[in-house]
Design an enzyme around this catalytic site. Structure first.
Site, PDB file in Angstrom:
ATOM      1  CB  CYS A 116      29.879  33.086  21.940  1.00 27.89           C
ATOM      2  SG  CYS A 116      31.612  33.102  22.669  1.00 27.89           S
TER       3      CYS A 116
HETATM    4  N1  LIG Z   1      36.311  34.236  21.412  1.00 23.25           N
HETATM    5  C1  LIG Z   1      35.499  34.162  22.599  1.00 23.25           C
HETATM    6  O1  LIG Z   1      35.212  35.117  22.674  1.00 23.25           O
HETATM    7  C2  LIG Z   1      35.178  33.021  23.399  1.00 23.25           C
HETATM    8  C3  LIG Z   1      34.787  33.631  24.479  1.00 23.25           C
HETATM    9  C4  LIG Z   1      34.143  32.703  26.045  1.00 23.25           C
HETATM   10  C5  LIG Z   1      34.250  30.611  25.366  1.00 23.25           C
HETATM   11  N2  LIG Z   1      34.987  30.466  24.443  1.00 23.25           N
HETATM   12  C6  LIG Z   1      35.531  29.145  24.036  1.00 23.25           C
HETATM   13  O2  LIG Z   1      36.100  28.821  24.019  1.00 23.25           O
HETATM   14  C7  LIG Z   1      36.601  27.827  23.024  1.00 23.25           C
HETATM   15  C8  LIG Z   1      38.336  28.106  22.146  1.00 23.25           C
HETATM   16  O3  LIG Z   1      37.383  29.466  21.555  1.00 23.25           O
HETATM   17  P1  LIG Z   1      38.551  30.044  20.781  1.00 23.25           P
HETATM   18  O4  LIG Z   1      38.057  31.727  20.353  1.00 23.25           O
HETATM   19  O5  LIG Z   1      40.268  30.850  21.839  1.00 23.25           O
HETATM   20  O6  LIG Z   1      39.229  29.642  19.515  1.00 23.25           O
HETATM   21  P2  LIG Z   1      40.300  30.139  18.697  1.00 23.25           P
HETATM   22  O7  LIG Z   1      39.851  29.164  17.320  1.00 23.25           O
HETATM   23  O8  LIG Z   1      40.679  31.106  18.056  1.00 23.25           O
HETATM   24  O9  LIG Z   1      41.810  29.380  18.939  1.00 23.25           O
HETATM   25  C9  LIG Z   1      41.660  27.481  19.570  1.00 23.25           C
HETATM   26  C10 LIG Z   1      42.870  27.567  19.013  1.00 23.25           C
HETATM   27  O10 LIG Z   1      43.080  26.615  19.424  1.00 23.25           O
HETATM   28  C11 LIG Z   1      44.035  25.407  18.476  1.00 23.25           C
HETATM   29  N3  LIG Z   1      44.102  23.980  18.669  1.00 23.25           N
HETATM   30  C12 LIG Z   1      42.943  23.657  17.807  1.00 23.25           C
HETATM   31  N4  LIG Z   1      43.040  22.034  18.155  1.00 23.25           N
HETATM   32  C13 LIG Z   1      43.985  21.869  19.760  1.00 23.25           C
HETATM   33  C14 LIG Z   1      44.335  20.975  19.753  1.00 23.25           C
HETATM   34  N5  LIG Z   1      43.836  19.456  19.294  1.00 23.25           N
HETATM   35  N6  LIG Z   1      45.513  20.877  20.326  1.00 23.25           N
HETATM   36  C15 LIG Z   1      46.567  21.969  20.505  1.00 23.25           C
HETATM   37  N7  LIG Z   1      45.239  23.202  20.166  1.00 23.25           N
HETATM   38  C16 LIG Z   1      44.780  23.147  19.674  1.00 23.25           C
HETATM   39  C17 LIG Z   1      44.111  26.011  17.548  1.00 23.25           C
HETATM   40  O11 LIG Z   1      45.379  26.217  16.850  1.00 23.25           O
HETATM   41  C18 LIG Z   1      43.286  27.489  18.076  1.00 23.25           C
HETATM   42  O12 LIG Z   1      44.620  28.094  18.632  1.00 23.25           O
HETATM   43  C19 LIG Z   1      35.998  27.280  22.230  1.00 23.25           C
HETATM   44  O13 LIG Z   1      35.277  27.055  22.973  1.00 23.25           O
HETATM   45  C20 LIG Z   1      34.698  28.733  22.081  1.00 23.25           C
HETATM   46  O14 LIG Z   1      33.552  28.627  22.421  1.00 23.25           O
HETATM   47  C21 LIG Z   1      35.665  31.947  23.405  1.00 23.25           C
END
Ligand SMILES: NC(=O)c1ccc[n+]([C@@H]2O[C@H](COP(=O)([O-])OP(=O)(O)OC[C@H]3O[C@@H](n4cnc5c(N)ncnc54)[C@H](O)[C@@H]3O)[C@@H](O)[C@H]2O)c1
Length: 448
Positions: A275
């Site tokens: 992030c």
């Molecule tokens: N990790 C954090 O602390 C956090 C906090 C707040 C917001 N976010 C935001 O949340 C969003 C997700 O982040 P995250 O950390 O969970 O990512 P992550 O990489 O842990 O998880 C994302 C998941 O999406 C899957 N994926 C990718 N493309 C896909 C598709 N087309 N269809 C279905 N699944 C698909 C991946 O395989 C993965 O399992 C991002 O925008 C991030 O910036 C993350």
């Protein structure tokens, strides 16, 4: 309000709505489990077959989701996962939680969001609520998501509902979790905002509706830009304190006794995670489209990105005091994850520190019980038990991440120089400790 919206809201209130979560990572998995625990039927969708298999076997791969919690909702039949996106046509709510990284050029990479939207559109039916949770620039929901969904011939606010609700989860935080972090909700119109607000109020204690999807998108970016800029400021202050021969940590501890108008941020080896190093660049990219230059974001980015090299300079100084060069020295890093008590190495500054030290000819090893191994180019590094690290002829230790599990006493007692980027050794006094603001922490007067 349309009849479709009323019946969707009723189905949500009665927990009869079926919820689909796309992307079962750090954000999507905890959210899906929370909905299932609240009594909803939840289907998780992911392109990663291994994650889908693990969910269906009740095995959690996200530290914030316990095996018990996941196992319970899977056994109850409340939660299952699939790679078959045609099942999206059965759900009432679609929550999109896919990654939003940056391209090498630091431009937003919305390819995952667009892929997810394409499958949502292919299965869109009347009465569905689509929510984007992935962090992104203001305007994404209106300018990117809406056209894809409208191309189906269905109309927003009449046939389906669309909202943006940023995820604010802080992995590893035991006090604030999905259920007690207030949830911002901005719908395309009033019907969408209401439906999404009712949904989240089933699982989150405080829902904060805002007037539009753009405001909701901007809220998240303000929060993370605020952090990035303040961390940049305090990293610069740490370097300034080095020149002025002042302990920056002592300054911050004293400053934070002011009960108003000051909020402590701490220096460190650089920004990490998914992030803070990334989100501000989503905002500056969007602002640039309007000819606006975000000077604070760019400046904080420069200061924070230079911190790993600054740490390497501290290592060089510590070695130099013992008439050693970086080239040929053995350096051992404590903590590869980007922050305390998690195993996430995305954008971790420890990886940059490792890279810089390798380029300068050092031999590297690391301890991080949350990160069993890391690949760097062709080289594979494996976690070394901290006790073993003491008997490897190490020339310098670097504390990159201060996991609670580490026992610092034997490391300090070893007499090997330690560059402490986190103030983890605040309780110790030893001339071998080199803090980020450059001072060695000598023995206290009574021990002299
Ligand atoms: N990790 C954090 O602390 C956090 C906090 C707040 C917001 N976010 C935001 O949340 C969003 C997700 O982040 P995250 O950390 O969970 O990512 P992550 O990489 O842990 O998880 C994302 C998941 O999406 C899957 N994926 C990718 N493309 C896909 C598709 N087309 N269809 C279905 N699944 C698909 C991946 O395989 C993965 O399992 C991002 O925008 C991030 O910036 C993350």
């Amino acid at each position: 309000m349309t009849g479709l919206q009323t019946s969707l809201v009723e189905r949500i209130r009665e927990k009869h709505a079926h919820i689909g979560v796309i992307g079962l990572g750090y954000v999507g998995l905890p959210l899906a489990v929370e909905f299932a625990r609240a009594g909803f039927d939840v289907t998780g969708f992911d392109v990663d077959e291994d994650k889908v298999r693990q969910v269906n076997a009740g095995r959690s791969y996200i530290p914030d989701v316990s095996q018990d919690e996941l196992g319970h909702v899977v056994t109850q039949g409340r939660f299952r996962a699939t790679i078959d996106f045609s099942e999206l046509s059965h759900v009432d709510v679609v929550d999109i939680c896919v990654p939003t990284p940056l391209r090498k050029t630091k431009d937003p990479d919305l390819s995952f969001v667009v892929q997810a939207l394409d499958v949502v559109a292919a299965n869109l039916r009347k009465g569905q609520l689509v929510i984007l949770e992935s962090t992104t620039y203001p305007g994404t929901t209106d300018e990117v998501a809406l056209p894809v969904l409208r191309a189906t011939g269905l109309e927003v606010e009449r046939d389906f509902f669309l909202a943006f609700s940023p995820e604010r989860v802080d992995p590893g935080n035991k006090t604030y979790t999905t259920s007690n972090i207030p949830k911002i909700v901005g719908g395309y119109g009033a019907a969408s905002t209401e439906a999404a607000s009712v949904l989240y109020s089933q699982v989150v204690s405080n829902v904060v509706p805002v007037s539009s999807t753009r405001v909701a998108e901007m809220v998240k970016l303000l929060e993370n830009t605020f952090r990035a800029v303040n961390i940049g400021l305090v990293n610069e202050i740490a370097q300034m304190c080095d020149k002025l021969d002042i302990d920056v940590w002592e300054v911050i501890d004293a400053a934070k006794t002011k009960p108003f108008g000051f909020m402590p941020f701490y220096p460190g080896p650089g920004l990490g995670g998914h992030c803070i190093p990334i989100d501000p660049f989503y905002l500056s990219w969007k602002a640039r489209q309007t000819g606006f230059e975000c000077r604070f974001i760019e400046l904080a980015g420069h200061v924070n990105a230079a911190m790993p090299e600054y740490v390497v300079e501290r290592v060089a100084t510590a070695l130099n005091a013992r008439r050693k060069a970086v080239n040929g020295s053995r350096v051992h890093l404590f903590g590869m994850a980007y922050k305390k008590d998690v195993g996430d190495v995305r954008e971790s500054p420890a990886l940059d520190i490792l890279d810089h030290l390798l380029r300068r000819g050092a031999t590297l090893s690391y301890s991080d019980p949350y990160v069993p191994s890391i690949k760097h180019g062709d080289q594979l590094f494996e976690h070394v038990e901290p006790a073993d690290a003491l008997h490897r002829g190490t020339d310098c230790f670097v504390i990159c991440t201060d996991h609670s599990i580490f026992d610092w006493k034997p490391i300090v007692d070893s007499g090997v120089p330690i560059v402490d980027t986190r103030n983890a050794l605040r309780a110790f006094r030893s001339p071998t400790i080199v803090s980020l603001s450059g001072r060695t922490r000598g023995a206290p007067p009574d021990a002299a």
